[in-house]
Write a protein that holds these residues in place. Structure first.
Motif, PDB file in Angstrom:
ATOM      1  N   LYS A  30       0.838  -1.190   0.000  1.00 44.07           N
ATOM      2  CA  LYS A  30       0.000   0.000   0.000  1.00 44.07           C
ATOM      3  C   LYS A  30       0.881   1.251   0.000  1.00 44.07           C
ATOM      4  CE  LYS A  30      -3.902   2.121   2.312  1.00 44.07           C
ATOM      5  NZ  LYS A  30      -3.282   3.423   2.490  1.00 44.07           N
ATOM      6  N   ASN A  31       1.943   1.227   0.826  1.00 39.81           N
ATOM      7  CA  ASN A  31       2.852   2.367   0.889  1.00 39.81           C
ATOM      8  C   ASN A  31       3.501   2.628  -0.462  1.00 39.81           C
ATOM      9  OD1 ASN A  31       2.399   3.077   3.443  1.00 39.81           O
ATOM     10  ND2 ASN A  31       4.187   2.079   4.330  1.00 39.81           N
ATOM     11  N   GLU A  32       3.918   1.538  -1.125  1.00 43.92           N
ATOM     12  CA  GLU A  32       4.575   1.697  -2.416  1.00 43.92           C
ATOM     13  C   GLU A  32       3.623   2.353  -3.410  1.00 43.92           C
ATOM     14  OE1 GLU A  32       6.263  -1.087  -5.845  1.00 43.92           O
ATOM     15  OE2 GLU A  32       6.954  -1.651  -3.844  1.00 43.92           O
ATOM     16  N   LYS A  33       2.347   1.923  -3.350  1.00 45.17           N
ATOM     17  CA  LYS A  33       1.351   2.474  -4.262  1.00 45.17           C
ATOM     18  C   LYS A  33       1.126   3.961  -3.957  1.00 45.17           C
ATOM     19  CE  LYS A  33      -3.065   1.293  -6.281  1.00 45.17           C
ATOM     20  NZ  LYS A  33      -4.176   1.997  -5.683  1.00 45.17           N
ATOM     21  N   ASP A  34       1.050   4.308  -2.662  1.00 46.36           N
ATOM     22  CA  ASP A  34       0.849   5.700  -2.271  1.00 46.36           C
ATOM     23  C   ASP A  34       1.983   6.585  -2.775  1.00 46.36           C
ATOM     24  OD1 ASP A  34      -1.466   5.079  -1.071  1.00 46.36           O
ATOM     25  OD2 ASP A  34      -0.722   5.080   0.986  1.00 46.36           O
ATOM     26  N   VAL A  35       3.232   6.102  -2.618  1.00 41.35           N
ATOM     27  CA  VAL A  35       4.402   6.851  -3.068  1.00 41.35           C
ATOM     28  C   VAL A  35       4.292   7.103  -4.572  1.00 41.35           C
ATOM     29  CG1 VAL A  35       6.876   6.702  -3.466  1.00 41.35           C
ATOM     30  CG2 VAL A  35       5.962   6.125  -1.234  1.00 41.35           C
ATOM     31  N   ALA A  36       3.941   6.037  -5.306  1.00 41.99           N
ATOM     32  CA  ALA A  36       3.883   6.156  -6.765  1.00 41.99           C
ATOM     33  C   ALA A  36       2.856   7.201  -7.202  1.00 41.99           C
ATOM     34  CB  ALA A  36       3.562   4.803  -7.377  1.00 41.99           C
ATOM     35  N   THR A  37       1.672   7.211  -6.592  1.00 44.35           N
ATOM     36  CA  THR A  37       0.647   8.135  -7.075  1.00 44.35           C
ATOM     37  C   THR A  37       0.876   9.574  -6.613  1.00 44.35           C
ATOM     38  OG1 THR A  37      -0.723   7.296  -5.283  1.00 44.35           O
ATOM     39  CG2 THR A  37      -1.279   6.539  -7.490  1.00 44.35           C
ATOM     40  N   PRO A 192      13.691  22.461 -13.076  1.00 39.90           N
ATOM     41  CA  PRO A 192      13.156  21.778 -14.254  1.00 39.90           C
ATOM     42  C   PRO A 192      11.926  20.952 -13.886  1.00 39.90           C
ATOM     43  CG  PRO A 192      15.015  20.535 -13.367  1.00 39.90           C
ATOM     44  CD  PRO A 192      14.852  21.745 -12.501  1.00 39.90           C
ATOM     45  N   THR A 193      10.986  20.873 -14.832  1.00 39.74           N
ATOM     46  CA  THR A 193       9.864  19.944 -14.693  1.00 39.74           C
ATOM     47  C   THR A 193       9.963  18.961 -15.852  1.00 39.74           C
ATOM     48  OG1 THR A 193       8.373  21.421 -13.500  1.00 39.74           O
ATOM     49  CG2 THR A 193       7.337  19.741 -14.861  1.00 39.74           C
ATOM     50  N   ILE A 194       9.756  17.695 -15.532  1.00 44.88           N
ATOM     51  CA  ILE A 194       9.888  16.654 -16.551  1.00 44.88           C
ATOM     52  C   ILE A 194       8.550  15.950 -16.755  1.00 44.88           C
ATOM     53  CG2 ILE A 194      11.120  14.521 -17.215  1.00 44.88           C
ATOM     54  CD1 ILE A 194      12.924  17.081 -16.975  1.00 44.88           C
ATOM     55  N   ILE A 195       8.177  15.811 -18.031  1.00 45.43           N
ATOM     56  CA  ILE A 195       6.968  15.060 -18.378  1.00 45.43           C
ATOM     57  C   ILE A 195       7.366  13.893 -19.284  1.00 45.43           C
ATOM     58  CG2 ILE A 195       4.706  15.143 -19.514  1.00 45.43           C
ATOM     59  CD1 ILE A 195       4.357  17.960 -18.600  1.00 45.43           C
ATOM     60  N   ILE A 196       6.953  12.692 -18.893  1.00 43.89           N
ATOM     61  CA  ILE A 196       7.211  11.491 -19.701  1.00 43.89           C
ATOM     62  C   ILE A 196       5.879  11.096 -20.333  1.00 43.89           C
ATOM     63  CG2 ILE A 196       7.984   9.081 -19.667  1.00 43.89           C
ATOM     64  CD1 ILE A 196       9.369   9.810 -16.933  1.00 43.89           C
ATOM     65  N   ILE A 201       6.413  14.275 -13.516  1.00 41.53           N
ATOM     66  CA  ILE A 201       7.140  13.722 -12.364  1.00 41.53           C
ATOM     67  C   ILE A 201       7.349  14.808 -11.317  1.00 41.53           C
ATOM     68  CG2 ILE A 201       9.303  12.518 -11.713  1.00 41.53           C
ATOM     69  CD1 ILE A 201       7.878  11.098 -13.931  1.00 41.53           C
ATOM     70  N   LYS A 202       7.131  14.465 -10.068  1.00 39.76           N
ATOM     71  CA  LYS A 202       7.317  15.458  -9.004  1.00 39.76           C
ATOM     72  C   LYS A 202       8.805  15.747  -8.771  1.00 39.76           C
ATOM     73  CE  LYS A 202       5.410  16.748  -4.569  1.00 39.76           C
ATOM     74  NZ  LYS A 202       4.848  16.254  -3.319  1.00 39.76           N
ATOM     75  N   ASP A 203       9.606  14.685  -8.705  1.00 35.76           N
ATOM     76  CA  ASP A 203      11.042  14.889  -8.460  1.00 35.76           C
ATOM     77  C   ASP A 203      11.840  14.514  -9.717  1.00 35.76           C
ATOM     78  OD1 ASP A 203      13.652  14.924  -7.691  1.00 35.76           O
ATOM     79  OD2 ASP A 203      13.491  13.367  -6.160  1.00 35.76           O
ATOM     80  N   PRO A 204      12.309  15.536 -10.466  1.00 38.01           N
ATOM     81  CA  PRO A 204      13.008  15.247 -11.732  1.00 38.01           C
ATOM     82  C   PRO A 204      14.343  14.521 -11.543  1.00 38.01           C
ATOM     83  CG  PRO A 204      13.149  17.585 -11.212  1.00 38.01           C
ATOM     84  CD  PRO A 204      12.219  16.987 -10.199  1.00 38.01           C
ATOM     85  N   PHE A 205      14.812  14.453 -10.278  1.00 37.21           N
ATOM     86  CA  PHE A 205      16.093  13.771 -10.019  1.00 37.21           C
ATOM     87  C   PHE A 205      15.901  12.326  -9.560  1.00 37.21           C
ATOM     88  CE2 PHE A 205      17.199  18.212 -10.003  1.00 37.21           C
ATOM     89  CZ  PHE A 205      18.428  18.230 -10.639  1.00 37.21           C
ATOM     90  N   ASP A 206      14.653  11.874  -9.497  1.00 33.98           N
ATOM     91  CA  ASP A 206      14.374  10.496  -9.081  1.00 33.98           C
ATOM     92  C   ASP A 206      14.504   9.576 -10.307  1.00 33.98           C
ATOM     93  OD1 ASP A 206      13.434   8.106  -8.113  1.00 33.98           O
ATOM     94  OD2 ASP A 206      11.619   8.934  -7.199  1.00 33.98           O
ATOM     95  N   TYR A 207      15.758   9.223 -10.630  1.00 33.46           N
ATOM     96  CA  TYR A 207      15.981   8.459 -11.856  1.00 33.46           C
ATOM     97  C   TYR A 207      15.375   7.045 -11.781  1.00 33.46           C
ATOM     98  CZ  TYR A 207      17.908   6.851 -16.199  1.00 33.46           C
ATOM     99  OH  TYR A 207      18.014   6.357 -17.482  1.00 33.46           O
ATOM    100  N   VAL A 208      15.313   6.494 -10.571  1.00 30.62           N
ATOM    101  CA  VAL A 208      14.720   5.157 -10.417  1.00 30.62           C
ATOM    102  C   VAL A 208      13.259   5.186 -10.879  1.00 30.62           C
ATOM    103  CG1 VAL A 208      14.072   3.380  -8.722  1.00 30.62           C
ATOM    104  CG2 VAL A 208      16.293   4.503  -8.546  1.00 30.62           C
ATOM    105  N   LYS A 212      11.545   3.569 -14.269  1.00 34.84           N
ATOM    106  CA  LYS A 212      10.416   2.654 -14.060  1.00 34.84           C
ATOM    107  C   LYS A 212       9.232   3.063 -14.948  1.00 34.84           C
ATOM    108  CE  LYS A 212       8.228   1.238  -9.791  1.00 34.84           C
ATOM    109  NZ  LYS A 212       8.296   1.485  -8.352  1.00 34.84           N
ATOM    110  N   ILE A 213       8.948   4.362 -14.993  1.00 39.36           N
ATOM    111  CA  ILE A 213       7.816   4.854 -15.794  1.00 39.36           C
ATOM    112  C   ILE A 213       8.076   4.618 -17.286  1.00 39.36           C
ATOM    113  CG2 ILE A 213       6.571   6.935 -16.522  1.00 39.36           C
ATOM    114  CD1 ILE A 213       6.875   7.905 -13.578  1.00 39.36           C
ATOM    115  N   ILE A 214       9.299   4.945 -17.744  1.00 38.02           N
ATOM    116  CA  ILE A 214       9.612   4.749 -19.164  1.00 38.02           C
ATOM    117  C   ILE A 214       9.476   3.268 -19.524  1.00 38.02           C
ATOM    118  CG2 ILE A 214      11.397   4.913 -20.954  1.00 38.02           C
ATOM    119  CD1 ILE A 214      12.494   7.372 -19.484  1.00 38.02           C
ATOM    120  N   GLU A 215      10.017   2.402 -18.682  1.00 35.80           N
ATOM    121  CA  GLU A 215       9.949   0.963 -18.980  1.00 35.80           C
ATOM    122  C   GLU A 215       8.512   0.463 -19.003  1.00 35.80           C
ATOM    123  OE1 GLU A 215      12.824  -0.417 -16.179  1.00 35.80           O
ATOM    124  OE2 GLU A 215      14.474  -0.223 -17.627  1.00 35.80           O
TER     125      GLU A 215
END
Ligand code: CA
Length: 225
Positions: A30-37, A192-196, A201-208, A212-215
Motif C-alpha cells: 500500500k505504501n509503495e502504491k501511495d508513493v507512486a501516485t 526543471p519539470t519533466i513530463i514522460i 514527475i514530481k522529483d526530476p532527479f528520481d531516476y529510479v 520505471k515509468i519509461i519501462e
C-alpha cells in the motif's frame, strides 16, 4: 490433554505469523502504491511537441519533455546528471526522444536566452543543442545580448547577424508564448519539470522512478502492438 494444548499453541503461533506476515506485506504494498501516485500527475494527453527542438529519433515511442530556464542552476545540474543517463538508456537507442521547452522564470536574462535559443533553433537547427549546452555552461555570467552573441560566435554555423537582429527585435517571442501555453496547460510550477508522455514527475532527479515509468510505458506500447 497436555499434547492437545501444545498442538493448539503451535497452530496458534503459525496462524499469528501468517496473519502478521500478510498484514506487513499489505502495508508495504500500500505504501509503495501511495508513493507512486503522489509522485506523479497523469494528464489526458502528451504535450503538443510541434515546433520544439528534438534530441534523438523524432519517431521514438517515448516523449520526454523538460521545462527549463537557462538561468536555473538546478536545470543545469539536471542536464549534467540525469539527461546523460536518459541518453544512454533510452535516447541513443531510439526508444525515447527529448524535447526542451522554455519556461523563463528568472528575469530578463532568462527571457533573452530563451529568445536567442529559439532563434538558433529556427535558423541553425543543427547547432541548437550545442548552443543550448553553451548557454547553460555560461549561466553564472550576465547573459546580456553581447554575452550571448559571444557564446554563439564560438559555434560554427550560427549566423551571428541574424541572431543579433532576432534578439534585438525579439523576433522569436511568439515561440516563448507557445512554450508558455504548454506551461499553463500542464500546470508547470517550477524548473526543471519533466513530463514522460502524459506523466508529470514530481522529483526530476528520481531516476529510479523515471526509468520505471519509461519501462512501463514501453511495455504498454509493446502489449498494444
Ligand atoms: Ca520552444
Amino acid at each position: 490433554m497436555e499434547k492437545d494444548i501444545s498442538i493448539f499453541s503451535t497452530i496458534l503461533i503459525i496462524v499469528t505469523i501468517v496473519i502478521l506476515g500478510g498484514l506487513t506485506a499489505f502495508i508495504l504494498l500500500k505504501n509503495e502504491k501511495d508513493v507512486a501516485t503522489t509522485n506523479i500527475t497523469t494528464y489526458d494527453e502528451n504535450p503538443f511537441i510541434d515546433g520544439q527542438p528534438i534530441m534523438g529519433d523524432d519517431k521514438a515511442p517515448i516523449t520526454l519533455v523538460e521545462f527549463g530556464d537557462y538561468k536555473c542552476p538546478t536545470c543545469k545540474k539536471w542536464g549534467e546528471t540525469i539527461l546523460p543517463k536518459l541518453s544512454k538508456d533510452f535516447i541513443d537507442s531510439g526508444k525515447a526522444k527529448f524535447l526542451y521547452v522554455n519556461f523563463p522564470i528568472n528575469g530578463k536574462e532568462s527571457t533573452l536566452s530563451a529568445i536567442a535559443a529559439e532563434s538558433v533553433y529556427k535558423n541553425s537547427p543543427k547547432q541548437y543543442w550545442i548552443f543550448h549546452e553553451a548557454l547553460f555552461n555560461a549561466q553564472s555570467k550576465d547573459l546580456t545580448t553581447e554575452q550571448i552573441l559571444k557564446i554563439s560566435s564560438k559555434i560554427d554555423g550560427i549566423k551571428g547577424k541574424v541572431l543579433e537582429q532576432d534578439i534585438i527585435h525579439q523576433k522569436t517571442a511568439s515561440e516563448i508564448d507557445k512554450d508558455m501555453e504548454l506551461v499553463s496547460k500542464f500546470d508547470v510550477q517550477e524548473t526543471p519539470t519533466i513530463i514522460i508522455n502524459n506523466i508529470k514527475i514530481k522529483d526530476p532527479f528520481d531516476y529510479v522512478l523515471i526509468k520505471k515509468i519509461i519501462e512501463k510505458e514501453l511495455k504498454d506500447i509493446d502489449e498494444y502492438e
